[in-house]
Design a protein around this motif. Structure first.
Motif, PDB file in Angstrom:
ATOM      1  N   SER A  85       4.217   2.066  -6.544  1.00  0.00           N
ATOM      2  CA  SER A  85       3.710   1.378  -7.487  1.00  0.00           C
ATOM      3  C   SER A  85       3.964  -0.379  -7.854  1.00  0.00           C
ATOM      4  O   SER A  85       3.096  -0.973  -8.809  1.00  0.00           O
ATOM      5  CB  SER A  85       4.251   1.431  -9.411  1.00  0.00           C
ATOM      6  N   LYS A  86       5.012  -1.130  -7.102  1.00  0.00           N
ATOM      7  CA  LYS A  86       4.559  -2.653  -6.973  1.00  0.00           C
ATOM      8  C   LYS A  86       4.279  -3.151  -5.983  1.00  0.00           C
ATOM      9  O   LYS A  86       4.229  -4.178  -5.589  1.00  0.00           O
ATOM     10  CB  LYS A  86       6.253  -2.431  -7.094  1.00  0.00           C
ATOM     11  N   GLY A  87       3.287  -2.113  -5.199  1.00  0.00           N
ATOM     12  CA  GLY A  87       2.147  -2.136  -3.401  1.00  0.00           C
ATOM     13  C   GLY A  87       4.138  -3.261  -2.658  1.00  0.00           C
ATOM     14  O   GLY A  87       3.380  -3.472  -1.699  1.00  0.00           O
ATOM     15  N   ARG A  88       4.709  -2.049  -2.671  1.00  0.00           N
ATOM     16  CA  ARG A  88       6.064  -2.203  -1.880  1.00  0.00           C
ATOM     17  C   ARG A  88       5.847  -0.524  -0.594  1.00  0.00           C
ATOM     18  O   ARG A  88       5.669   0.078  -1.299  1.00  0.00           O
ATOM     19  CB  ARG A  88       7.206  -2.232  -2.329  1.00  0.00           C
ATOM     20  N   SER A  89       5.952  -0.866   0.501  1.00  0.00           N
ATOM     21  CA  SER A  89       6.027   0.505   1.504  1.00  0.00           C
ATOM     22  C   SER A  89       7.837   0.229   1.624  1.00  0.00           C
ATOM     23  O   SER A  89       7.710  -1.021   2.361  1.00  0.00           O
ATOM     24  CB  SER A  89       5.077   0.126   2.559  1.00  0.00           C
ATOM     25  N   TYR A  90       8.339   1.625   2.209  1.00  0.00           N
ATOM     26  CA  TYR A  90       9.560   1.418   2.651  1.00  0.00           C
ATOM     27  C   TYR A  90       9.367   2.068   3.860  1.00  0.00           C
ATOM     28  O   TYR A  90       8.628   2.979   4.781  1.00  0.00           O
ATOM     29  CB  TYR A  90       9.999   2.321   1.065  1.00  0.00           C
ATOM     30  N   GLY A  91      10.480   1.714   4.547  1.00  0.00           N
ATOM     31  CA  GLY A  91      10.860   2.121   6.192  1.00  0.00           C
ATOM     32  C   GLY A  91      11.918   2.181   6.280  1.00  0.00           C
ATOM     33  O   GLY A  91      12.697   1.155   6.072  1.00  0.00           O
ATOM     34  N   PRO A 120       3.975  -7.697  -0.147  1.00  0.00           N
ATOM     35  CA  PRO A 120       3.422  -9.223  -0.116  1.00  0.00           C
ATOM     36  C   PRO A 120       3.795 -10.721  -0.190  1.00  0.00           C
ATOM     37  O   PRO A 120       4.197 -10.346  -2.184  1.00  0.00           O
ATOM     38  CB  PRO A 120       1.808  -9.022  -0.902  1.00  0.00           C
ATOM     39  N   GLY A 121       3.751 -11.566  -0.049  1.00  0.00           N
ATOM     40  CA  GLY A 121       4.222 -13.095  -0.235  1.00  0.00           C
ATOM     41  C   GLY A 121       4.216 -13.549   1.193  1.00  0.00           C
ATOM     42  O   GLY A 121       2.949 -13.899   1.214  1.00  0.00           O
ATOM     43  N   ALA A 122       5.680 -14.706   0.946  1.00  0.00           N
ATOM     44  CA  ALA A 122       5.014 -16.100   1.090  1.00  0.00           C
ATOM     45  C   ALA A 122       6.211 -15.506   2.919  1.00  0.00           C
ATOM     46  O   ALA A 122       6.404 -16.960   3.171  1.00  0.00           O
ATOM     47  CB  ALA A 122       5.779 -16.988   0.671  1.00  0.00           C
TER      48      ALA A 122
END
Length: 218
Positions: free
Chosen positions: A90-96, A111-113
């Motif tokens: 829901s926060k736009g994160r992907s896990y591995g 997404p970020g810098a």
């Protein structure tokens, strides 16, 4: 004296032939030269005749052979043109999850810098050696996402070298879930392969896995 005994032979005795006791083999009658050539010629002419008499099997097309394939194989084969879907929360994160030696890393990308946080600290602080910082950034450099993705991870077990390898493996897996189109680039670079090399166990009677005791002559 021996010569006299050999010379004395009873009268009327005939010399014993050398071939006595042997069975005489009948002489073979030679075959004419034409008969030898007739047998292969007859066999050569009989083979095409038998082939012509047998009914010709119908040829099957490739489509008919595909139809004979079991349905389970057809269902198991991936459909052409199917694209992988991105897996984000829901926060736009992907896990591995990444593993190397005895280290296990849990990695989230978003997404970020280009900020990388390891166990609550900056990557430059946690991994002080430049080679380890270069290692964890390899997947981002290969995918050209170094300044577009933020990484947050926790890692336990092993030493710094193993932990850096685990973080790199976890970042690669998380990037595949975040953007499936990057899988080909990461797969070619070998970042998705789990390195199975681990320390070999110690053996009894030896100092280490293979280190034997020092030789002593006396």
């Amino acid at each position: 004296m021996a010569d006299d005994k050999d010379d004395k032979k009873p009268e009327g005795a005939t010399a014993r032939p050398r071939t006595a006791g042997r069975t005489a083999t009948p002489a073979r009658t030679p075959r004419p030269a034409g008969a030898r050539a007739e047998a292969p010629a007859a066999a050569a002419t009989a083979a095409p005749a038998a082939a012509a008499a047998a009914p010709a099997a119908p040829r099957r097309t490739l489509t008919e052979f595909r139809a004979l394939r079991p349905a389970t194989d057809a269902a198991a084969a991936p459909a052409e043109g199917v694209q992988r879907e991105a897996k984000r929360d829901s926060k736009g994160r992907s896990y591995g999850t990444g593993r190397r030696k005895n280290a296990i890393a849990r990695v989230w990308v978003m997404p970020g810098a280009g900020k990388i946080t390891v166990n609550g600290r900056e990557s430059t602080t946690y991994f002080a050696r430049p080679v380890l910082r270069m290692m964890i950034g390899q997947p981002l450099v290969a995918s050209q996402r170094l300044s577009e993705i933020d990484v947050w991870c926790t890692v336990v077990g092993g030493g710094l070298s193993g932990q850096a390898g685990a973080v790199r493996h976890g970042i690669s897996r998380a990037l595949c879930n975040f953007e499936p189109s990057l899988r080909g680039v990461l797969k070619t670079g070998g970042f998705l392969t789990r390195d199975s090399r681990v320390v070999e166990r110690k053996k009894y009677g030896k100092h280490k896995a293979r280190r034997s005791t020092q030789f002593s002559k006396r």
